[in-house]
Design an enzyme around this catalytic site. Sequence first.
Site, PDB file in Angstrom:
ATOM      1  N   ASP A 323       0.747  -1.383  -0.084  1.00  0.00           N
ATOM      2  CA  ASP A 323       0.097  -0.639   0.421  1.00  0.00           C
ATOM      3  C   ASP A 323       0.398   1.500  -0.162  1.00  0.00           C
ATOM      4  O   ASP A 323       1.979   1.428   0.901  1.00  0.00           O
ATOM      5  CB  ASP A 323      -1.367   0.058   1.166  1.00  0.00           C
ATOM      6  CG  ASP A 323      -2.047   1.241   1.136  1.00  0.00           C
ATOM      7  OD1 ASP A 323      -2.367   1.265   0.161  1.00  0.00           O
ATOM      8  OD2 ASP A 323      -1.402   1.783   2.399  1.00  0.00           O
ATOM      9  N   ASP A 517      -0.793  -0.576   6.362  1.00  0.00           N
ATOM     10  CA  ASP A 517      -1.087   0.608   7.517  1.00  0.00           C
ATOM     11  C   ASP A 517      -2.613   0.823   8.047  1.00  0.00           C
ATOM     12  O   ASP A 517      -2.730   1.313   9.317  1.00  0.00           O
ATOM     13  CB  ASP A 517      -0.292   0.909   7.736  1.00  0.00           C
ATOM     14  CG  ASP A 517      -1.520   2.548   6.943  1.00  0.00           C
ATOM     15  OD1 ASP A 517      -1.799   2.375   6.479  1.00  0.00           O
ATOM     16  OD2 ASP A 517      -0.922   4.247   7.454  1.00  0.00           O
ATOM     17  N   ASP A 521      -6.663  -2.088   5.172  1.00  0.00           N
ATOM     18  CA  ASP A 521      -5.478  -2.748   4.317  1.00  0.00           C
ATOM     19  C   ASP A 521      -6.058  -4.261   5.465  1.00  0.00           C
ATOM     20  O   ASP A 521      -5.395  -5.176   4.884  1.00  0.00           O
ATOM     21  CB  ASP A 521      -4.305  -2.656   5.035  1.00  0.00           C
ATOM     22  CG  ASP A 521      -3.569  -1.129   4.368  1.00  0.00           C
ATOM     23  OD1 ASP A 521      -4.741  -1.011   3.059  1.00  0.00           O
ATOM     24  OD2 ASP A 521      -3.159  -0.041   4.420  1.00  0.00           O
TER      25      ASP A 521
END
Length: 781
Positions: A323, A517, A521
């Site tokens: 990400d 994080d 996610d």
Amino acid sequence: MSAESTGCVPEQPARRRIRRWWAWAPLVGLTVAVLVGALLRLVGRVGAADVVWAAVTVAALLPALWSMLRALWHRHFGVDVIAVLALAGALGVGEYLAGAVIAVMVATGRSLEAYAQRRATRDLRALLERAPRTARRRGPDGAIEVVPLDQVAVQDRLLVGPGDVVPVDGTVDEPVTLDESVVTGEARLVQRAAGEQVASGVVNAGAGFSMRATKSAAESTYAGIVRLAQEATARKAPTVRLADRYAAAFVPFTLVLAGLAWLLSGEVVRAVAVLVVATPCPLLLATPIAIVSGLSRVARRGVLVRDGGALELLGRAQTLLVDKTGTLTAGRPRAAETVAAPGGDRDEVLRLAASVEQLSPHVLAAALVRQAAERGLRLTEPTEVTEEPGVGVSGRVDGRLIRVGQFSGELPDWADRTRARTELTGWSTVWVSDDDGPLGAILLEDPVRPDARRTVRRLRAAGLRRIVMVTGDRPATAAQVAEAVGVDDMLARCTPQEKVARVRTEAERAVTVMVGDGVNDAPALAQAHVGVAMGATGASASADVADAVLTVDRLDRLADAVEIARYARRIAVQSSTVGMGLAVLAMIAAAIGRLPPVAGAFLQEGIDVLVILNALRALRGGLRHRDVPQRTRELLGRFATEHQGVRDVLAGLRDTADLVATDPASPRCLPAVRETHRRLTDEVLPHEAAEEQQLYPALAGPLGSGAATATMSRAHVEIRRQVDLLGAQLAQTTGDRLRPDQVPDLLATLYGLDALLRLHLAQEEEEFFSLDPSDPQPEPR
């Protein structure tokens, strides 16, 4: 989160020492018994010697048989069946010495395994033992009371004494000095200013301080780390899928070979000899020792992996999905530049904005207040503060109504140019205005982590073949980050559902790791073969479903974990295959009658010790990066701090260049150019010279040679040349204004210096300052 409530009561040191010595008792007892039997044999008491050796064999057979039956009850057929057959066979054919040697061999392996596991998991045990159980809470009347940790609530005021462990996540009321090594793996002490966040589990290395709890104990950072450590240590050192895969082929092969040796020769002793040398300690012990050693080492680097299976998968990973926000980028906005209206002052614009934003909980407000604090600006307490979600905040500062956020009116030319520039760079614009219009703008960015590109290169060197960035951000912004860090593919405007689908697609092709994080996610982390959460800054939801958590806010520790995982797996495979290869050769010799059971038992003992000692190599080695000496770390920290001052000069340089470009006839133009030249000469050039003389020579060791800084040294030469050129151009001026013919050359020099310095700073931060200025604790020796 009390230790009792989590099942994490620390073991007393004395009891731990007793258990450590008691773990060697079976080996010592069996060894002494074998030696007693040998002594009896030497004095001619053969029958008594055989009785002692038979008793030793039975003492090892009974627990091994029970362990095998328990495994079969759970429908697990493993290599331990060979050890049982070898012990039983030795008893059956009267090879009592061979059986006794096998018993000692098995006990030796178990004792070495226990020792290796204790050494390999001591970092994880340390986390459990240091878990705080109580807290000092300040009551409404100011009195201090000691309360169980699970009674601490959000907003409670706590007192942390010298040497105490911070009990919960919170904000400190005063400057503090902390030892964060247990949580982050970074050995040096860190300073936290008043109002900064501190994580539970860190140790107060200075005077006592007060703090306000922002999370309950169960939701705090250390609670999640303890849960992971408990999961990692509660599971027995895994015989792991490697051993299971080998056992599926090795056990039938051993039984068939032993049967053929008996059938073709008519001598059952040959079958027993085959079973003796096939006793599978390399599979039972070498593999888990290597894997658990890897678990310990990644924990020391600030990465907690749930179990050996996850570490093994990490060592086989081929694809990484990552990400963007909070992983490749910092995850929180930073005031990259402050622009003031013509004739205005940048610091005043920032001061007004930060004063208004002091009471706002918005993440942008925190960035502005933090930037003002870094610049040493004195903020004013605002009045009549109102906040309109999605629009901004307004309030009175020094009697003026200041608005911070969006601007709905028509923008003047300077502001229109600023907006166009921010759209091209992918930054965000926060307008600061009063009743007369915009006073200035603060340009916010989510900067790429300085270590991101280096980490991507290290991950590729470690064996990852495909790296994909997934983000919900705009395609243009995502493309800039993807190009900056060097990923293979990029997916922008990605919803959580699309992330899960992409992870599933990639996982069908190869072993896949997903790093994220945030709460959004968590589904993707759960879908990947190995989910890695940025636990230092991430949400607890993502950490709870992840297979590994980075407890330090540094992406390069992921590269450390991958390198260690691959090395541990390679050592495990090497130990198992070499050990089993030697065992197969010995089995063939035994099958054709060239290796009697007693000699085979001693030979197998040597093979087992050899492969176990080789497996212990996983406790060290495998990391490609070089350690940075303490003096070099101090220099890196110093010059990284000085970079902020250089960026301040850069902001003024850009303002001056824009002024020369838009209004060269202004009486302010020439003084601005002279002031810029003065700051470049007095502030930037001494910084560059100090780097050249002090930092670059110190980096020769960590980077491998002095040639690694040669290109940066060349940039220093060009920066000085351009500053000297600017001085020469100023020396040609007459009067108090610029001549029209001077403008093109001045613009080329000013904008060239701006681009050169920005590139040079970015390169230094990526190549040098990301070398981990705070190294983790040293590897055990």
